[in-house]
Design an enzyme around this catalytic site. Sequence first.
Site, mmCIF file in Angstrom:
data_model
loop_
_atom_site.group_PDB
_atom_site.id
_atom_site.type_symbol
_atom_site.label_atom_id
_atom_site.label_comp_id
_atom_site.label_asym_id
_atom_site.label_seq_id
_atom_site.Cartn_x
_atom_site.Cartn_y
_atom_site.Cartn_z
ATOM 1 N N HIS A 56 0.844 -1.206 0.000
ATOM 2 C CA HIS A 56 0.000 0.000 0.000
ATOM 3 C C HIS A 56 0.876 1.251 0.000
ATOM 4 O O HIS A 56 1.180 1.821 1.046
ATOM 5 C CB HIS A 56 -0.905 -0.025 1.233
ATOM 6 C CG HIS A 56 -2.005 0.986 1.215
ATOM 7 N ND1 HIS A 56 -3.224 0.763 1.801
ATOM 8 C CD2 HIS A 56 -2.082 2.230 0.688
ATOM 9 C CE1 HIS A 56 -3.989 1.824 1.648
ATOM 10 N NE2 HIS A 56 -3.313 2.741 0.972
ATOM 11 N N ARG A 60 2.096 8.711 -6.415
ATOM 12 C CA ARG A 60 1.565 9.973 -6.946
ATOM 13 C C ARG A 60 1.763 10.199 -8.441
ATOM 14 O O ARG A 60 1.050 10.992 -9.042
ATOM 15 C CB ARG A 60 2.161 11.169 -6.179
ATOM 16 C CG ARG A 60 1.923 11.160 -4.681
ATOM 17 C CD ARG A 60 0.456 11.093 -4.319
ATOM 18 N NE ARG A 60 0.205 11.349 -2.892
ATOM 19 C CZ ARG A 60 -0.844 10.913 -2.239
ATOM 20 N NH1 ARG A 60 -1.744 10.173 -2.863
ATOM 21 N NH2 ARG A 60 -1.022 11.199 -0.973
ATOM 22 N N ASN A 90 -4.828 5.945 -7.209
ATOM 23 C CA ASN A 90 -5.421 7.295 -7.193
ATOM 24 C C ASN A 90 -4.426 8.344 -7.676
ATOM 25 O O ASN A 90 -4.045 9.263 -6.959
ATOM 26 C CB ASN A 90 -5.989 7.646 -5.825
ATOM 27 C CG ASN A 90 -4.960 7.542 -4.707
ATOM 28 O OD1 ASN A 90 -3.920 6.909 -4.839
ATOM 29 N ND2 ASN A 90 -5.269 8.173 -3.578
ATOM 30 N N ASP A 150 -8.645 2.862 -3.352
ATOM 31 C CA ASP A 150 -8.168 3.458 -2.106
ATOM 32 C C ASP A 150 -8.149 4.977 -2.170
ATOM 33 O O ASP A 150 -7.722 5.570 -3.154
ATOM 34 C CB ASP A 150 -6.769 2.956 -1.759
ATOM 35 C CG ASP A 150 -6.307 3.494 -0.424
ATOM 36 O OD1 ASP A 150 -6.922 3.150 0.593
ATOM 37 O OD2 ASP A 150 -5.351 4.293 -0.397
ATOM 38 N N ASP A 303 0.832 2.660 3.783
ATOM 39 C CA ASP A 303 -0.063 3.725 3.305
ATOM 40 C C ASP A 303 0.728 5.029 3.161
ATOM 41 O O ASP A 303 0.256 6.108 3.520
ATOM 42 C CB ASP A 303 -1.262 3.917 4.240
ATOM 43 C CG ASP A 303 -2.358 4.782 3.613
ATOM 44 O OD1 ASP A 303 -2.266 5.083 2.409
ATOM 45 O OD2 ASP A 303 -3.298 5.169 4.336
ATOM 46 N N HIS A 307 2.601 14.429 0.678
ATOM 47 C CA HIS A 307 1.928 15.676 0.290
ATOM 48 C C HIS A 307 2.945 16.809 0.315
ATOM 49 O O HIS A 307 3.836 16.839 1.171
ATOM 50 C CB HIS A 307 0.799 16.019 1.264
ATOM 51 C CG HIS A 307 -0.369 15.088 1.202
ATOM 52 N ND1 HIS A 307 -1.211 15.028 0.119
ATOM 53 C CD2 HIS A 307 -0.837 14.178 2.090
ATOM 54 C CE1 HIS A 307 -2.152 14.108 0.347
ATOM 55 N NE2 HIS A 307 -1.939 13.585 1.531
#
Length: 428
Positions: A56, A60, A90, A150, A303, A307
Amino acid sequence: MSKILIRGAKVLGGEAQDVLIDGETIEAVGTGLSAEGAEVVEAEGKVLLPGLVDLHTHLREPGREDSETVLTGTRAAASGGFTAVFAMANTFPVADTAGVVEQVYRLGQESGYCDVQPIGAVTVGLEGKKLAELGAMHESAAGVTVFSDDGKCVDDAVMMRRALEYVKAFGGVVAQHAQEPRLTEGAQMNEGVVSAELGLGGWPAVAEESIIARDVLLAEHVGSRVHICHLSTAGSVEIVRWAKSRGIDVTAEVTPHHLLLTDELVRSYNPVYKVNPPLRTERDVMALREALADGTIDIVATDHAPHPHEDKDCEWAAAAMGMVGLETALSVVQQTMVETGLLTWAAVADRMSVKPAEIGGATGHGRPVSAGEPANLVLVDADYRGAVDPAGFASRSRNTPYEGRELPGRVTHTWLRGRATLVDGNLA
């Protein structure tokens, strides 16, 4: 490729042994090994494990290269001892077609720091309305076997059933982000005493647990495989334990941050602690640790959610959810599970290498440290203690909840098929 002799390492935390690597393969494991001309790595006192596998990871790319790229993300992975990662869908555009997953797969091959296996989206655009090209992604060069929306839950029961039926044909697995959206509208943190005191919208445990309960029943009905992403509550543990007792084909993961951190940290209003699912209570943390120890929870997955600074350095309500985790995962597991006596190093290898490789089908990873196996390995200085300094991260982002916190253990070397990607703590 020259030979490498790892001398005196505690293989899986056990007795000191030598490991001889020849090319891409482990040639021998034993004591008193020697090899003329071999590069010698003195590993006395250090722990040698099979290379870690993360089921997981958010890399990006494509679309959010300001947060992370496949190259920077895999460099972070190598720094954390990982030799394979599964990249979540995603991205922008979403990895819902063969073209996008093949792009991510090729970027991983070009990076050279670890193997990258793309995860395909379950639904087109993660919108939950139409199944994505599951078969085409599986048959592509990327060979996708894990599918997940996800970041969003496949909340429509009919859509989830169809996905489970579809992947069953080729032995795939649907990895669910368990979050009933109608129960979490406006949610900012765990629903409980702290959220009430702070006046922040609550994310109730039942929003996770209700989806898990539904999906294990669907998996049983269809006879297919379901994997639960970032399980975070004591109630979720009990549902998965019940499902496994019935023989339902369900697996589950827990993140390092859910093994260590609690919602009490949100009192600081520091957005670095904002994550989805949210940090839960001390009771939940203890239940998660026990479940990982007894096998109810199968694996640890990071996970890793990078950012850019501007998305986190703002007021709580506006901040993005997520934490980076690749470079600190093993240290957190050492502190919460090994040093508490809940897991041995051999069990850590099982939860962070063997089982995630099995669930995702990562060929050549999660293999025993023995002759004839691929030389995917990580060497850990378990006696090391030091404060986390994100300035030294290989990841493009710095949104770690551990800045300044002292954690045990340090990855010193990582080998991907016999080639060093990390040497003495420095990327090769």
